[in-house]
Each structure stands twice: as structure tokens, then as C-alpha cells.
Design a protein around this motif. Structure first.
Motif, mmCIF file in Angstrom:
data_model
loop_
_atom_site.group_PDB
_atom_site.id
_atom_site.type_symbol
_atom_site.label_atom_id
_atom_site.label_comp_id
_atom_site.label_asym_id
_atom_site.label_seq_id
_atom_site.Cartn_x
_atom_site.Cartn_y
_atom_site.Cartn_z
ATOM 1 N N HIS A 1 0.911 -1.294 0.009
ATOM 2 C CA HIS A 1 -0.005 0.316 -0.003
ATOM 3 C C HIS A 1 0.875 1.267 -0.128
ATOM 4 O O HIS A 1 0.457 2.249 -0.560
ATOM 5 C CB HIS A 1 -0.998 -0.117 1.063
ATOM 6 C CG HIS A 1 -1.720 1.285 1.178
ATOM 7 N ND1 HIS A 1 -2.950 1.549 0.628
ATOM 8 C CD2 HIS A 1 -1.551 2.210 2.186
ATOM 9 C CE1 HIS A 1 -3.423 2.685 1.081
ATOM 10 N NE2 HIS A 1 -2.651 2.884 1.792
ATOM 11 N N ASN B 1 0.041 4.185 -2.791
ATOM 12 C CA ASN B 1 -0.536 5.402 -2.312
ATOM 13 C C ASN B 1 0.243 6.321 -1.478
ATOM 14 O O ASN B 1 -0.246 7.340 -1.485
ATOM 15 C CB ASN B 1 -1.837 4.813 -1.645
ATOM 16 C CG ASN B 1 -2.638 3.916 -2.630
ATOM 17 O OD1 ASN B 1 -3.040 4.224 -3.622
ATOM 18 N ND2 ASN B 1 -2.984 2.689 -2.165
ATOM 19 N N GLU B 2 1.026 5.958 -0.853
ATOM 20 C CA GLU B 2 1.728 6.913 0.260
ATOM 21 C C GLU B 2 1.930 8.164 -0.439
ATOM 22 O O GLU B 2 1.606 9.258 -0.006
ATOM 23 C CB GLU B 2 3.046 6.378 1.005
ATOM 24 C CG GLU B 2 3.399 7.233 2.120
ATOM 25 C CD GLU B 2 4.794 6.492 2.745
ATOM 26 O OE1 GLU B 2 4.482 6.456 4.167
ATOM 27 O OE2 GLU B 2 5.650 6.263 1.770
ATOM 28 N N ARG C 1 1.689 9.542 -3.374
ATOM 29 C CA ARG C 1 0.623 10.080 -4.382
ATOM 30 C C ARG C 1 -0.480 10.802 -3.599
ATOM 31 O O ARG C 1 -0.908 12.041 -3.642
ATOM 32 C CB ARG C 1 -0.112 8.952 -5.353
ATOM 33 C CG ARG C 1 -1.367 9.581 -6.003
ATOM 34 C CD ARG C 1 -1.886 8.343 -6.692
ATOM 35 N NE ARG C 1 -2.150 7.282 -5.950
ATOM 36 C CZ ARG C 1 -3.713 7.401 -5.351
ATOM 37 N NH1 ARG C 1 -4.527 8.234 -5.608
ATOM 38 N NH2 ARG C 1 -4.076 6.166 -4.526
ATOM 39 N N ARG C 2 -0.908 10.074 -2.310
ATOM 40 C CA ARG C 2 -2.098 10.671 -1.466
ATOM 41 C C ARG C 2 -1.330 11.894 -0.733
ATOM 42 O O ARG C 2 -2.078 12.640 -0.589
ATOM 43 C CB ARG C 2 -2.440 9.733 -0.408
ATOM 44 C CG ARG C 2 -3.187 8.531 -1.161
ATOM 45 C CD ARG C 2 -4.335 9.001 -1.785
ATOM 46 N NE ARG C 2 -5.436 9.582 -0.943
ATOM 47 C CZ ARG C 2 -6.171 8.887 -0.105
ATOM 48 N NH1 ARG C 2 -6.178 7.583 -0.328
ATOM 49 N NH2 ARG C 2 -7.160 9.504 0.764
ATOM 50 N N ALA C 3 -0.033 11.833 -0.541
ATOM 51 C CA ALA C 3 0.540 13.146 0.150
ATOM 52 C C ALA C 3 0.557 14.327 -0.244
ATOM 53 O O ALA C 3 0.360 15.342 0.073
ATOM 54 C CB ALA C 3 1.896 12.459 0.814
ATOM 55 N N TRP C 4 0.866 14.062 -1.900
ATOM 56 C CA TRP C 4 0.841 15.087 -2.957
ATOM 57 C C TRP C 4 -0.336 15.672 -3.063
ATOM 58 O O TRP C 4 -0.551 16.805 -3.204
ATOM 59 C CB TRP C 4 1.573 14.600 -4.062
ATOM 60 C CG TRP C 4 1.745 15.878 -5.269
ATOM 61 C CD1 TRP C 4 0.947 15.836 -6.306
ATOM 62 C CD2 TRP C 4 2.392 16.890 -5.150
ATOM 63 N NE1 TRP C 4 1.183 16.995 -7.073
ATOM 64 C CE2 TRP C 4 2.017 17.607 -6.205
ATOM 65 C CE3 TRP C 4 3.670 17.377 -4.255
ATOM 66 C CZ2 TRP C 4 2.883 19.035 -6.553
ATOM 67 C CZ3 TRP C 4 4.149 18.580 -4.722
ATOM 68 C CH2 TRP C 4 3.823 19.202 -5.589
ATOM 69 N N ASP C 5 -1.579 14.847 -3.180
ATOM 70 C CA ASP C 5 -2.750 15.319 -3.237
ATOM 71 C C ASP C 5 -3.321 16.005 -2.157
ATOM 72 O O ASP C 5 -3.934 17.164 -2.203
ATOM 73 C CB ASP C 5 -3.893 14.282 -3.546
ATOM 74 C CG ASP C 5 -3.513 13.594 -4.901
ATOM 75 O OD1 ASP C 5 -2.844 14.055 -5.855
ATOM 76 O OD2 ASP C 5 -4.051 12.539 -5.038
ATOM 77 N N PHE C 6 -2.858 15.424 -0.899
ATOM 78 C CA PHE C 6 -3.310 16.378 0.312
ATOM 79 C C PHE C 6 -2.571 17.751 0.268
ATOM 80 O O PHE C 6 -3.419 18.684 0.759
ATOM 81 C CB PHE C 6 -2.705 15.574 1.494
ATOM 82 C CG PHE C 6 -2.906 16.160 2.770
ATOM 83 C CD1 PHE C 6 -4.239 16.833 3.045
ATOM 84 C CD2 PHE C 6 -2.140 15.872 4.019
ATOM 85 C CE1 PHE C 6 -4.307 17.700 4.270
ATOM 86 C CE2 PHE C 6 -2.382 16.378 5.280
ATOM 87 C CZ PHE C 6 -3.702 17.220 5.296
#
Length: 262
Positions: A161, A165-166, A168-173
Motif C-alpha cells: 500500500h 498510495n503513500e 501520491r496521497r501525500a501530494w494530493d493532500f
């Protein structure tokens, strides 16, 4: 002159009764499952099963019930499909009727198709100012962290995971909590910076960016966005020139400088 008597025969074993002979019976026929049963042996030759056993009136009722259920199932599937599908002519014309059918019992909180499918490749890259063991400093080149995750996922049947996702989700955040000038919006923006900084410093530590005895002092992150080329059969024209979003330099706290928080 008296009559002369004949001598008696010597006594022998008692006579045995002759058993009665049992009537001859025909040999029992063996059962062969491959041989079809003789219809003449069926005690109920006219028996019917299933719907055919019903009277004509009930057969008509059963057929109507099946037809009503089938039509209802088709209508429901059609309504659900139109509800989750992108906006189209039918939903614009009969949207109210579709909503009345769906809500509240059959509400769906997902979409069959993404309204705006992602048509860009976004890569997160980082570079750092590091202090060497001898006290000198240098600036590293750009590390493509998204490419590292992609290489770890490619050919892996069970990717983690974290790899998927780590980052990618951090950049989206971060992009969701910063304005166009890369300034944080409220407390969530500051939290997004801290989260992303810790991730990239940890990745730099894994890549040994500071070298033996060195430490990361500052990091700078950027994104590289490239449009996905359209297929050959499409007449659409898009630019494939990369677009960069460069964030300011972030100072790395002392507890992270040796390779990130673990």
C-alpha cells in the motif's frame, strides 16, 4: 392243514419322507441403469411435474408473475445504470423520475465512470541540501520518487500500500491545502507540509542521498506533469511539454536530518 406262514423281512431303517419339489422360478432380471425403463411399468404414466402440473388458470398466473418480476428487474437495473452513469440526454430529460426511483432505498455513493478521468502523469521529485561528514555542503540532483514507486510496483503481484498510495496521497493532500502560490491554507496546509517532508526525507535516507556520515539539511519538492498523448485514431491535439510546480525549500528539523523519522 394249517396255512404256512412266510418269514418276515429283517427290520431296516425307517423310511424318509420324500420332499416336495419346489416349483421352478424364472431367473431374476438384473437392473441396467443404461436401459430406459419400460413405460408400461410406470404406475403414473400421465403424471406431470413443475408448472405443467398446474391447471391452465394457475399456469397463466405463474407466467404473469415471472414476467412482472423480469420487467421489474430490468427497470431497476436500468435506473441504477442511469443514476451512476455520466450526465446524458436521458438523465437530463428524466432525472427527476430516476431520483425518485433511487432515493432513498437504492442510493448509490459511487460512480460507474469517472466524470473527469485523469489524463496526466504526475511525478513527484525531490532534491536536497546535504552536509557531508567533512562539514562541506552540496545540493543533490533530482530524485524521481514516483518513478521509484513505479519500478517497485511493476511486475509485483502483491505491491504494498505504501508503494501504491503513500506518496501520491501525500501530494494530493498538499495541493488541496495550498493556494496557487504554494502557501498553506490553515492548519491542514501546515500538516500536509510536515507529512510530505517526512516522507521525502525518509526516501532520501533510503537512497543514501547524504552519503556516509552526512545529513539532509533542506529539501525542495517539485511535481512534473505531462499530458497523456491521445491515441493514434484521435484527432485531439494536446501538448506533451512537461509542466513543473516548484515548492520552496523546507528546512529539515534535527530529529529528521539523520535520515527521517522511522
Amino acid at each position: 392243514m394249517p396255512a404256512q406262514q412266510l418269514p418276515h423281512p429283517p427290520p431296516g431303517p425307517p423310511a424318509q419322507p420324500i420332499p416336495e419339489r419346489a416349483p421352478e422360478s424364472e431367473p431374476e432380471a438384473s437392473y441396467d441403469p443404461a436401459t430406459p425403463a419400460d413405460a408400461s411399468t410406470d404406475p403414473y404414466p400421465d403424471a406431470r411435474i413443475g408448472v405443467s402440473a398446474l391447471s391452465l388458470r394457475y399456469q397463466v398466473v405463474a407466467a404473469l408473475a415471472v414476467a412482472v418480476v423480469a420487467v421489474g428487474a430490468l427497470v431497476h437495473l436500468g435506473m441504477v445504470f442511469l443514476h451512476v452513469a455520466p450526465s446524458n440526454t436521458v438523465t437530463k430529460e428524466h432525472g427527476k423520475a430516476i431520483d425518485e426511483w433511487i432515493y432513498p432505498e437504492f442510493e448509490q455513493n459511487w460512480k460507474l465512470f469517472a466524470p473527469n478521468p485523469l489524463q496526466q502523469n504526475i511525478e513527484v521529485q525531490v532534491r536536497a541540501d546535504v552536509r557531508r561528514a567533512d562539514g562541506s555542503t552540496r545540493t543533490t540532483g533530482w530524485y524521481d520518487l514516483s518513478a521509484e514507486d513505479g519500478a517497485a510496483i511493476d511486475g509485483n503481484l502483491l505491491p504494498s500500500h505504501t508503494e501504491q498510495n503513500e506518496l501520491r496521497r501525500a501530494w494530493d493532500f498538499l495541493t488541496a491545502t495550498h493556494d496557487n502560490t504554494n502557501r498553506p491554507i490553515g492548519l491542514r496546509g501546515t500538516l500536509a507540509e510536515t507529512y510530505l517532508r517526512r516522507i521525502v526525507v525518509l526516501r532520501l535516507g533510503r537512497d543514501d542521498a547524504a552519503g556516509k556520515g552526512g545529513a539532509v539539511q533542506r529539501v525542495q519538492i517539485r511535481s512534473r506533469t505531462t499530458n497523456v498523448p491521445p491515441p493514434e485514431w484521435s484527432d485531439e491535439q494536446v501538448s506533451t511539454t512537461p509542466q513543473y510546480r516548484l515548492l520552496p525549500w523546507w528546512k529539515v528539523p534535527a530529529d529528521e536530518a539523520a535520515g527521517g523519522v522511522r
